[in-house]
Design a protein around this motif. Structure first.
Motif, short mmCIF file in Angstrom:
data_model
loop_
_atom_site.label_atom_id
_atom_site.label_comp_id
_atom_site.label_asym_id
_atom_site.label_seq_id
_atom_site.Cartn_x
_atom_site.Cartn_y
_atom_site.Cartn_z
N ALA A 40 0.84 -1.20 0.00
CA ALA A 40 0.00 0.00 0.00
C ALA A 40 0.87 1.24 0.00
CB ALA A 40 -0.95 0.00 1.19
N HIS A 41 0.29 2.32 -0.52
CA HIS A 41 1.02 3.57 -0.79
C HIS A 41 0.10 4.71 -0.37
CE1 HIS A 41 3.64 6.10 -3.60
NE2 HIS A 41 2.55 6.86 -3.52
N PHE A 42 0.55 5.47 0.63
CA PHE A 42 -0.30 6.56 1.13
C PHE A 42 0.40 7.91 1.09
CE2 PHE A 42 -1.84 2.70 3.32
CZ PHE A 42 -3.15 2.72 2.85
N HIS A 43 -0.40 8.93 0.92
CA HIS A 43 0.08 10.30 1.02
C HIS A 43 -0.52 10.94 2.27
CE1 HIS A 43 1.99 10.96 -3.04
NE2 HIS A 43 1.46 9.76 -3.16
N ASN A 44 0.23 11.87 2.84
CA ASN A 44 -0.23 12.51 4.08
C ASN A 44 -0.88 13.85 3.80
OD1 ASN A 44 -0.51 12.35 6.87
ND2 ASN A 44 1.26 13.67 7.20
N THR A 45 -1.42 13.99 2.62
CA THR A 45 -1.93 15.27 2.15
C THR A 45 -2.95 15.90 3.09
OG1 THR A 45 -1.72 14.24 -0.02
CG2 THR A 45 -2.78 16.40 0.07
N ARG A 46 -3.76 15.07 3.73
CA ARG A 46 -4.77 15.57 4.66
C ARG A 46 -4.52 15.08 6.09
NH1 ARG A 46 -6.14 15.40 -0.30
NH2 ARG A 46 -7.49 16.99 -1.21
N GLY A 47 -3.27 14.68 6.35
CA GLY A 47 -2.88 14.34 7.72
C GLY A 47 -3.12 12.90 8.12
N ALA A 48 -3.83 12.15 7.29
CA ALA A 48 -4.26 10.81 7.70
C ALA A 48 -3.35 9.69 7.19
CB ALA A 48 -5.70 10.55 7.24
N GLY A 49 -2.22 10.05 6.57
CA GLY A 49 -1.39 9.03 5.92
C GLY A 49 -0.93 7.91 6.83
N LEU A 50 -0.38 8.27 7.98
CA LEU A 50 0.12 7.21 8.87
C LEU A 50 -1.02 6.43 9.51
CD1 LEU A 50 3.19 8.92 10.60
CD2 LEU A 50 3.23 7.00 9.01
N ALA A 51 -2.14 7.09 9.75
CA ALA A 51 -3.30 6.36 10.27
C ALA A 51 -3.78 5.34 9.24
CB ALA A 51 -4.42 7.33 10.64
N CYS A 52 -3.74 5.72 7.96
CA CYS A 52 -4.11 4.77 6.90
C CYS A 52 -3.10 3.62 6.84
CB CYS A 52 -4.17 5.48 5.56
SG CYS A 52 -5.58 6.60 5.39
N ALA A 53 -1.82 3.95 6.97
CA ALA A 53 -0.80 2.90 6.94
C ALA A 53 -1.02 1.91 8.08
CB ALA A 53 0.59 3.53 7.04
N TRP A 54 -1.34 2.43 9.25
CA TRP A 54 -1.58 1.56 10.40
C TRP A 54 -2.81 0.67 10.14
CZ3 TRP A 54 0.87 -0.60 14.15
CH2 TRP A 54 0.18 -1.14 15.25
N ALA A 55 -3.86 1.28 9.62
CA ALA A 55 -5.07 0.50 9.32
C ALA A 55 -4.75 -0.57 8.28
CB ALA A 55 -6.19 1.42 8.82
N ALA A 56 -3.92 -0.24 7.31
CA ALA A 56 -3.57 -1.21 6.27
C ALA A 56 -2.80 -2.38 6.87
CB ALA A 56 -2.73 -0.53 5.18
N VAL A 57 -1.87 -2.10 7.77
CA VAL A 57 -1.11 -3.17 8.41
C VAL A 57 -2.04 -4.05 9.24
CG1 VAL A 57 0.66 -3.65 10.15
CG2 VAL A 57 1.09 -1.93 8.38
N GLN A 58 -2.96 -3.44 9.94
CA GLN A 58 -3.93 -4.22 10.71
C GLN A 58 -4.75 -5.13 9.80
OE1 GLN A 58 -5.87 -0.82 12.72
NE2 GLN A 58 -5.38 -1.83 14.64
N ALA A 59 -5.00 -4.64 8.58
CA ALA A 59 -5.84 -5.41 7.65
C ALA A 59 -5.04 -6.43 6.85
CB ALA A 59 -6.57 -4.45 6.70
N GLY A 60 -3.72 -6.48 7.06
CA GLY A 60 -2.95 -7.54 6.42
C GLY A 60 -1.89 -7.09 5.43
N VAL A 61 -1.73 -5.79 5.25
CA VAL A 61 -0.67 -5.29 4.36
C VAL A 61 0.69 -5.47 5.05
CG1 VAL A 61 0.35 -3.13 3.54
CG2 VAL A 61 -2.02 -3.70 2.95
N THR A 62 1.66 -6.00 4.31
CA THR A 62 2.99 -6.19 4.89
C THR A 62 4.06 -5.44 4.10
OG1 THR A 62 3.21 -8.21 3.60
CG2 THR A 62 2.48 -8.46 5.89
N GLN A 63 3.64 -4.65 3.11
CA GLN A 63 4.59 -3.87 2.32
C GLN A 63 4.04 -2.45 2.18
OE1 GLN A 63 5.10 -6.05 -1.37
NE2 GLN A 63 6.44 -7.54 -0.36
#
Lengths: 325, 325
Positions: free
Chosen positions: B213-236
């Motif tokens: 997964a690939h996120f931008h922090n344009t609206r401040g939520a980038g790392l929160a999205c990354a964390w949610a992705a890892v919780q959902a099974g993303v490992t890259q």
């Protein structure tokens, strides 16, 4: 999204935590900001702190801010003030504030620096604060500072944080919040601590304790921590308009999580806040104007996807064509 | 922390996504940054893009960057390059790149703007790209752009994103990543989409698909999205040193999630990245020096708690004493 709440109650702390390290602003400007914040629909607003005006000159007009809040309609936001001692609580209730936050640091180092008392000494004062607040018909929240890390003592033993939380409830707190005072927490440790407090302090599994949380975005993880907290059962979050609250002597260091970014994140994730995002963005623009410098809100720069404030340029992310090559 | 991976593999995309919208830098400066990045221990580095030098002048030295990467030891990071067409893939493998990323936009609007083709047309080219990459003994990842939202078409129907993901696998992709191209995703929608792709495209529950997964922090939520992705099974996860990747014409708008902030967040949450944080912070300072302006890394400003770079001042968060009042 099993297990997530339908609603999260945001407390706007921009007037206190957002401005406390800034040069004092005219009360008139802060009242203008207060009016803008109240118009967003935010359910709770932390107005000010009743603390030493020598230590925090920016909060010297606490009584005037309380008086300004008294002119709002009864169906407006709930106003609160932060105190650090029974004396502060007395001044708060005398000024008409009935929702009071009393801060206890879970680490001795920060507690000593902050209120010249150990954690246990500060915790013991909770009952005196509670007597004053309850005597005025008010409600007391204890905010546990340095719940994860202390700038002096390093990581806070979770046992200490849980013990302070339990002690505060025993000594009269009506509710609790945990604060990542120096912005070092990360979602893994947020999940662990919140889950533990919920398990150990809830009256029963069917009656979970209502818990608030307070995060700073100092190292970029603030909103990720807020999301982890909500997943772990937190339904009350602090945030500051425009992301203010950073140390003004460290340019670029961001402060509290930005209210408008939290609203965007929660609303778009299907969790209601009751806050109008456009009004929240207007309030963020106002605080930048009043303080005279940019805050730390990426959303304010980028705009809200839904309302068409996204810049026309898509250069930001375009991969660029080589179809012709 | 049940269900979380022990390890997440970060791909450093600062040399490509971080710099593609900047004025072209000397190749020598980029190679210096490449060396600094490789020294952090990051397992994967996206070097450049083989796209039109007219459209993206900053990537005109793609072959030179590939040559520079060829001088690294075999036990160093895995290098990759992004392409947007079979022609780009040909140039990439001719330059010695064996790990190739091909971008397909899930929305027609972005796909047309990016590669002058609809989603279906761009998707159909996957097999041609795969033939070239596999013919060179390489590996192909398809990155699904605008997986959540499109700057032209609005929210992307998750059905489309899932259909593109399935199509890419059928047409020869060895792995997949989903990209929040315009930085509008939020954790609730990240969880929903990632979970759905994992359920629908994994060969079996016991053999979950590997997803990036690939996120931008344009609206401040980038790392929160990354964390949610890892919780959902993303490992890259993709991330860019210093948080570069914002549009240089919108000062303050942040770009990719910052590598050093992602490392801090994951490591402190108990998830290994193999990256040395101090070296990552040094690389972030270097990219700011090379580009000549600050990026969007709060961590770089604030310092790492664990290594004592936290500023001495604690004014940022101190509640301030009123014990004497």
């Amino acid at each position: 999204m099993d297990g997530l709440p339908q609603r999260v109650s945001i407390r706007e702390v921009g007037l206190r935590d957002g401005l406390q390290n800034e040069a004092p602003l005219p009360t008139e400007a802060k009242v203008r900001l207060l009016e803008a914040l109240a118009s967003t629909g935010v359910p709770r607003i932390e107005l000010t702190a009743f603390v030493s005006p020598r230590a925090v000159p920016a909060m010297a007009d606490a009584a005037a801010m309380a008086a300004a809040a008294g002119t709002f309609r009864d169906d407006g936001p709930e106003f609160s003030a932060l105190v650090a001692s029974p004396g502060g609580a007395r001044r708060a209730v005398d000024a008409g504030i009935t929702t009071v936050e009393y801060v206890v640091s879970a680490s001795d180092g920060h507690s000593r620096a902050n209120v010249k008392a150990t954690t246990d000494e500060a915790l013991a004062r909770t009952s005196g604060v509670a007597d004053i607040v309850h005597g005025a018909g008010g409600r007391l929240e204890v905010i546990i500072a340095t719940a994860w890390d202390c700038p002096f003592d390093g990581p806070t033993d979770p046992d200490r944080t849980v013990r302070v939380a339990a002690g505060a409830l025993a000594l009269g707190a009506d509710s609790l919040a945990v604060a990542d005072t120096i912005g070092t927490a990360t979602p893994g440790r947020v999940t662990a601590l919140i889950s533990r407090i919920r398990v150990e302090l809830s009256p029963s599994a069917a009656q979970p304790i209502t818990l608030g949380a307070h995060f700073h975005n100092t190292r970029g993880a603030g909103l990720a921590c807020a999301w982890a907290a909500v997943q772990a059962g937190v339904t009350q979050l602090d945030a500051a308009v425009g992301g203010f609250g950073g140390c003004p002597f460290a340019p670029g260091a961001s402060g509290n999580i930005a209210t408008e970014e939290l609203v965007y994140l929660l609303d778009d994730s299907g969790i209601a806040t009751g806050i109008d995002l456009e009004a929240a963005l207007a309030a963020a623009a106002l605080v930048e104007e009043i303080v005279g410098r940019p805050g730390a809100s990426n959303l304010l720069r980028a705009g809200d996807r839904k309302r068409g404030r996204t810049p026309v340029s898509t250069d930001l992310n375009t991969i660029a064509s080589d179809a012709a090559s």
